[in-house]
Design a protein around this motif. Structure first.
Motif, mmCIF file in Angstrom:
data_model
loop_
_atom_site.group_PDB
_atom_site.id
_atom_site.type_symbol
_atom_site.label_atom_id
_atom_site.label_comp_id
_atom_site.label_asym_id
_atom_site.label_seq_id
_atom_site.Cartn_x
_atom_site.Cartn_y
_atom_site.Cartn_z
ATOM 1 N N GLY A 169 -94.496 -68.834 -1.238
ATOM 2 C CA GLY A 169 -94.277 -67.877 -2.322
ATOM 3 C C GLY A 169 -95.181 -66.674 -2.300
ATOM 4 N N VAL A 170 -96.305 -66.730 -1.581
ATOM 5 C CA VAL A 170 -97.205 -65.577 -1.568
ATOM 6 C C VAL A 170 -96.718 -64.496 -0.603
ATOM 7 C CG1 VAL A 170 -99.193 -66.950 -2.271
ATOM 8 C CG2 VAL A 170 -98.770 -66.575 0.163
ATOM 9 N N LEU B 19 -91.324 -66.585 -0.705
ATOM 10 C CA LEU B 19 -90.880 -66.394 -2.081
ATOM 11 C C LEU B 19 -89.364 -66.561 -2.179
ATOM 12 C CD1 LEU B 19 -91.337 -65.611 -5.024
ATOM 13 C CD2 LEU B 19 -91.324 -63.205 -4.312
ATOM 14 N N ALA B 20 -88.632 -66.002 -1.215
ATOM 15 C CA ALA B 20 -87.180 -66.151 -1.215
ATOM 16 C C ALA B 20 -86.779 -67.618 -1.083
ATOM 17 C CB ALA B 20 -86.573 -65.336 -0.080
ATOM 18 N N LEU B 21 -87.470 -68.344 -0.213
ATOM 19 C CA LEU B 21 -87.157 -69.767 -0.028
ATOM 20 C C LEU B 21 -87.538 -70.564 -1.271
ATOM 21 C CD1 LEU B 21 -86.181 -72.075 1.680
ATOM 22 C CD2 LEU B 21 -88.361 -72.069 2.906
ATOM 23 N N VAL C 87 -82.485 -68.427 3.964
ATOM 24 C CA VAL C 87 -81.461 -68.724 4.969
ATOM 25 C C VAL C 87 -80.905 -70.114 4.673
ATOM 26 C CG1 VAL C 87 -80.963 -68.989 7.423
ATOM 27 C CG2 VAL C 87 -82.701 -67.341 6.667
ATOM 28 N N PRO C 88 -79.623 -70.227 4.370
ATOM 29 C CA PRO C 88 -79.068 -71.548 4.063
ATOM 30 C C PRO C 88 -78.876 -72.384 5.323
ATOM 31 C CG PRO C 88 -77.337 -69.903 4.012
ATOM 32 C CD PRO C 88 -78.623 -69.153 4.221
ATOM 33 N N GLY C 89 -78.982 -73.681 5.160
ATOM 34 C CA GLY C 89 -78.644 -74.590 6.239
ATOM 35 C C GLY C 89 -77.147 -74.826 6.273
ATOM 36 N N ALA D 57 -82.861 -73.533 3.929
ATOM 37 C CA ALA D 57 -83.507 -74.143 5.093
ATOM 38 C C ALA D 57 -84.671 -73.329 5.630
ATOM 39 C CB ALA D 57 -82.476 -74.339 6.202
ATOM 40 N N ALA D 58 -84.673 -72.023 5.386
ATOM 41 C CA ALA D 58 -85.718 -71.157 5.939
ATOM 42 C C ALA D 58 -85.739 -69.868 5.129
ATOM 43 C CB ALA D 58 -85.451 -70.863 7.418
#
Length: 275
Positions: free
Chosen positions: A162-163, A168-170, A231-233, A239-240
């Protein structure tokens, strides 16, 4: 079988054979301390994100304050418990790390072409991270063509999730309860990143969810602003995360949106079914 004396003998049991039901172990000091430590840990875990005060822990487990403090010291050292504010204790980063499976080893290779395409479009460095419990782990990086490259992290860098923009997006893409546990586990370390606080992190997470992509500046690295996307799995779960970082001057809102669009296009073209 008969012996020479005429008395019958029976085959002796193998010394390696163990009884089906081993006897109870003695309640020695070591097992008693372990049991008490697990009771304290259970009470902390049941308290959720807010954690418990020592006085509440004493009531919950029926132990004296001095004993609870000694047990907490061991749990804190091992990362199983972490401070929550000044007086409370919550689940620590070790538990979150144990609960998080390692990402497949090909994630870096599959994300590298995405980073290359994004970096070529904007000229700045692009990064990819995965989650390791409460931490982000940089697994890939692409240097851009602009004369000034902001290489905020290297492959292998780990920091609180998150920093940075990708983290943060994940973080924002996780279920709310999971994100809250991550923030709670990272609370002791957040202040080292530009004075970040759990409250500030919560605001950034909410803004990221509303916007659909992350933006963060002056936290992981002073004078730097970065944008990121989850990034979706292939199962649809996050997932990333990927991000692009540059100087504050090179990242006005209009350019942030252009970079985000290039990220979406790269993911759609190169990873249409997810990571």
């Amino acid at each position: 079988m008969a012996s020479l004396s005429g008395k019958s003998t029976r085959p002796s049991k193998s010394p390696a054979a163990a009884p089906a039901n081993p006897p109870d172990l003695p309640d020695d000091g070591g097992s008693r301390t372990l049991r008490r430590g697990l009771q304290v840990l259970d009470a902390v875990l049941q308290s959720g994100r807010e954690g418990l005060r020592v006085v509440d822990l004493c009531r919950a487990v029926g132990l004296e304050r001095a004993t609870v403090y000694r047990l907490l010291a061991t749990l804190l050292e091992g990362g199983y418990v972490a401070p929550r504010g000044r007086f409370r204790y919550a689940a620590g980063p070790r538990l979150a790390l144990l609960a998080q499976p390692a990402p497949p080893p090909d994630f870096a290779a599959r994300l590298q072409p995405v980073l290359a395409r994004v970096s070529k479009a904007c000229g700045d460095a692009a990064f990819a991270i995965v989650r390791e419990g409460p931490l982000s782990h940089c697994i890939a990086r692409q240097v851009g063509t602009h004369p000034v490259q902001i290489l905020v992290i290297q492959v292998g860098t780990r920091q609180p999730l998150g920093v940075g923009a990708a983290g943060l997006a994940l973080l924002a893409a996780l279920p709310e309860e999971d994100a809250a546990r991550v923030v709670a586990a990272n609370t002791p370390a957040l202040g080292r990143y530009g004075g970040m606080t759990p409250e500030r992190m919560d605001i950034l997470v909410r803004a990221t969810r509303e916007r659909g992509w992350s933006v963060i500046g002056n936290h992981a690295t002073e004078g730097v602003l970065a944008v990121g996307m989850a990034v979706p799995g292939r199962d649809g779960a996050p997932a990333a995360g990927i991000s692009v970082a540059s100087t504050m001057e090179r990242m006005p809102l209009a350019r942030q949106k252009l970079i985000v669009r290039s990220m979406r296009e790269a993911l759609a073209a190169l990873l249409p079914e997810g990571l």
